[in-house]
Design a protein around this motif. Sequence first.
Motif, PDB file in Angstrom:
ATOM      1  N   ALA A   1      42.045  34.895  41.172  1.00  0.00           N
ATOM      2  CA  ALA A   1      42.535  35.632  42.084  1.00  0.00           C
ATOM      3  C   ALA A   1      42.624  37.166  41.608  1.00  0.00           C
ATOM      4  N   ALA A   2      42.596  37.181  40.124  1.00  0.00           N
ATOM      5  CA  ALA A   2      42.389  38.591  39.459  1.00  0.00           C
ATOM      6  C   ALA A   2      41.051  39.277  39.920  1.00  0.00           C
ATOM      7  N   GLY A   3      40.030  38.322  40.002  1.00  0.00           N
ATOM      8  CA  GLY A   3      38.523  38.943  40.023  1.00  0.00           C
ATOM      9  C   GLY A   3      38.436  39.346  41.743  1.00  0.00           C
ATOM     10  N   ILE A   4      39.101  38.600  42.471  1.00  0.00           N
ATOM     11  CA  ILE A   4      39.061  39.048  43.863  1.00  0.00           C
ATOM     12  C   ILE A   4      39.705  40.338  44.338  1.00  0.00           C
ATOM     13  N   VAL A   5      40.887  40.522  43.503  1.00  0.00           N
ATOM     14  CA  VAL A   5      41.587  41.790  43.616  1.00  0.00           C
ATOM     15  C   VAL A   5      40.820  42.887  43.140  1.00  0.00           C
ATOM     16  N   ALA A   6      40.179  42.636  41.713  1.00  0.00           N
ATOM     17  CA  ALA A   6      39.293  43.519  40.839  1.00  0.00           C
ATOM     18  C   ALA A   6      38.168  44.203  41.687  1.00  0.00           C
ATOM     19  N   LEU A   7      37.608  43.200  42.513  1.00  0.00           N
ATOM     20  CA  LEU A   7      36.430  43.614  43.191  1.00  0.00           C
ATOM     21  C   LEU A   7      36.889  44.407  44.725  1.00  0.00           C
ATOM     22  N   GLU A   8      37.997  44.102  45.145  1.00  0.00           N
ATOM     23  CA  GLU A   8      38.466  44.888  46.385  1.00  0.00           C
ATOM     24  C   GLU A   8      38.832  46.159  45.802  1.00  0.00           C
ATOM     25  N   THR A   9      39.354  46.354  44.783  1.00  0.00           N
ATOM     26  CA  THR A   9      39.555  47.564  44.080  1.00  0.00           C
ATOM     27  C   THR A   9      38.428  48.552  43.865  1.00  0.00           C
ATOM     28  N   ALA A  10      37.386  47.881  43.353  1.00  0.00           N
ATOM     29  CA  ALA A  10      35.932  48.575  43.099  1.00  0.00           C
ATOM     30  C   ALA A  10      35.273  48.909  44.556  1.00  0.00           C
ATOM     31  N   GLU A  11      35.374  48.094  45.559  1.00  0.00           N
ATOM     32  CA  GLU A  11      35.059  48.597  46.716  1.00  0.00           C
ATOM     33  C   GLU A  11      35.769  49.711  47.341  1.00  0.00           C
ATOM     34  N   ARG A  12      37.163  49.939  47.130  1.00  0.00           N
ATOM     35  CA  ARG A  12      37.661  51.208  47.622  1.00  0.00           C
ATOM     36  C   ARG A  12      37.566  52.253  46.754  1.00  0.00           C
TER      37      ARG A  12
ATOM     38  N   ALA B   1      44.738  32.211  30.000  1.00  0.00           N
ATOM     39  CA  ALA B   1      43.519  32.746  30.615  1.00  0.00           C
ATOM     40  C   ALA B   1      43.881  33.780  31.569  1.00  0.00           C
ATOM     41  N   GLU B   2      42.946  34.924  31.220  1.00  0.00           N
ATOM     42  CA  GLU B   2      43.129  35.922  32.188  1.00  0.00           C
ATOM     43  C   GLU B   2      41.909  36.743  32.316  1.00  0.00           C
ATOM     44  N   LEU B   3      41.718  37.531  33.449  1.00  0.00           N
ATOM     45  CA  LEU B   3      40.338  38.408  33.516  1.00  0.00           C
ATOM     46  C   LEU B   3      41.155  39.794  33.471  1.00  0.00           C
ATOM     47  N   LEU B   4      40.295  40.400  32.252  1.00  0.00           N
ATOM     48  CA  LEU B   4      40.615  41.666  31.985  1.00  0.00           C
ATOM     49  C   LEU B   4      39.765  42.827  32.635  1.00  0.00           C
ATOM     50  N   ALA B   5      40.608  43.642  33.055  1.00  0.00           N
ATOM     51  CA  ALA B   5      39.607  44.821  33.814  1.00  0.00           C
ATOM     52  C   ALA B   5      39.984  46.056  33.060  1.00  0.00           C
ATOM     53  N   SER B   6      38.554  47.008  32.914  1.00  0.00           N
ATOM     54  CA  SER B   6      38.544  48.021  31.901  1.00  0.00           C
ATOM     55  C   SER B   6      37.514  49.015  32.590  1.00  0.00           C
ATOM     56  N   ARG B   7      37.797  50.210  32.184  1.00  0.00           N
ATOM     57  CA  ARG B   7      36.905  51.235  32.579  1.00  0.00           C
ATOM     58  C   ARG B   7      36.440  51.870  30.907  1.00  0.00           C
TER      59      ARG B   7
ATOM     60  N   TRP C   1      35.937  34.118  45.139  1.00  0.00           N
ATOM     61  CA  TRP C   1      35.372  35.111  44.161  1.00  0.00           C
ATOM     62  C   TRP C   1      34.174  35.087  44.087  1.00  0.00           C
ATOM     63  N   ILE C   2      33.325  34.044  44.156  1.00  0.00           N
ATOM     64  CA  ILE C   2      31.831  33.955  44.302  1.00  0.00           C
ATOM     65  C   ILE C   2      31.495  34.939  45.543  1.00  0.00           C
ATOM     66  N   VAL C   3      32.099  34.591  46.620  1.00  0.00           N
ATOM     67  CA  VAL C   3      31.353  35.489  48.025  1.00  0.00           C
ATOM     68  C   VAL C   3      31.866  36.893  47.468  1.00  0.00           C
ATOM     69  N   ALA C   4      32.973  37.263  46.884  1.00  0.00           N
ATOM     70  CA  ALA C   4      33.484  38.515  46.781  1.00  0.00           C
ATOM     71  C   ALA C   4      32.141  39.346  45.491  1.00  0.00           C
ATOM     72  N   LEU C   5      31.627  38.412  44.690  1.00  0.00           N
ATOM     73  CA  LEU C   5      30.963  39.108  43.742  1.00  0.00           C
ATOM     74  C   LEU C   5      29.401  39.274  44.674  1.00  0.00           C
ATOM     75  N   ARG C   6      29.094  38.225  45.413  1.00  0.00           N
ATOM     76  CA  ARG C   6      27.822  38.462  46.243  1.00  0.00           C
ATOM     77  C   ARG C   6      27.783  39.340  47.368  1.00  0.00           C
ATOM     78  N   THR C   7      28.889  39.837  47.830  1.00  0.00           N
ATOM     79  CA  THR C   7      29.086  40.882  48.880  1.00  0.00           C
ATOM     80  C   THR C   7      29.544  42.359  48.289  1.00  0.00           C
ATOM     81  N   CYS C   8      29.788  42.354  47.120  1.00  0.00           N
ATOM     82  CA  CYS C   8      30.115  43.557  46.489  1.00  0.00           C
ATOM     83  C   CYS C   8      29.030  44.409  46.818  1.00  0.00           C
ATOM     84  N   THR C   9      29.314  45.843  47.521  1.00  0.00           N
ATOM     85  CA  THR C   9      28.160  46.739  47.700  1.00  0.00           C
ATOM     86  C   THR C   9      27.642  47.331  46.447  1.00  0.00           C
TER      87      THR C   9
END
Length: 262
Positions: free
Chosen positions: A36-47, A3-9, A93-101
């Motif tokens: 864990a991957a979702g949290i990191v991905a959203l932190e990256t998206a914020e930056r 199981a994994e979360l894939l990130a792409s552009r 991860w849920i909080v990261a999704l909700r607080t994503c700007t």
Amino acid sequence: MSAELLASRPPESESTLVLTLSNPGARNALHPDMYAAGIVALETAERDTSIRAVVLTGADDFFCAGGNLHRLLENRAKDASVQAQSIDLLAQWIVALRTCTKPVIAAVEGAAAGAGFSLALACDLIVAAEDAKFVMSYARVGLTPDGGGSWFLAQALPRQLATEMLLEAKPIAAERLHALGVVNRLVKPGKARDTALAWADELGRGSPNAFARIKTLVAAAREQPLADHLSDERDHFIASLQHSDALEGIHAFLEKRAPRYR
């Protein structure tokens, strides 16, 4: 395969970060590694200022079957702290999704079950295939919700209806949730991802500053007295007016051209 979360552009919408739930053979059942991957991905998206929106979807024309019951049985034989850590990570991860700007859109094909449904509800907007199903399936196997499922439904629906969905644990058609205002857009089967990407691309041309502030206001609105909310609106409006996005937006409107937000 694990199981994994894939990130792409994707090339058709390079300003959008696409997060794909992938667990082949298990209908994209969830795993702590995904959280864990979702949290990191959203932190990256914020930056990353080049990312203007996020789309959450599932691989192989299926959104997410929720928790893996085999893993839950294994965890039942372990110390309760093991499952607690997993649920707490999902909550992060849920909080990261909700607080994503930035706007976050769920693209649902097939079904969103259990915590998969919670993940979809955590997003700002939901695009669903007409034949997609949603189900808070916990009670069917003697469990109770996690991932904010009960909170989201209680916020979105009358108490009686939210309770019915949680107690009966029966699948709900995307069409019904669209009529209730939970699903934003219904599309032909197989078109949820493309529609979500097009919508994300459209939103990505909007003001990042305004969008972040609007999301903050909407998140606070249900918990605030009107007087407090009016004060917050005032403060956000003044801060937005002083921001470069407002200068560009106003000039673009007066000059009858599309704004170019940075």
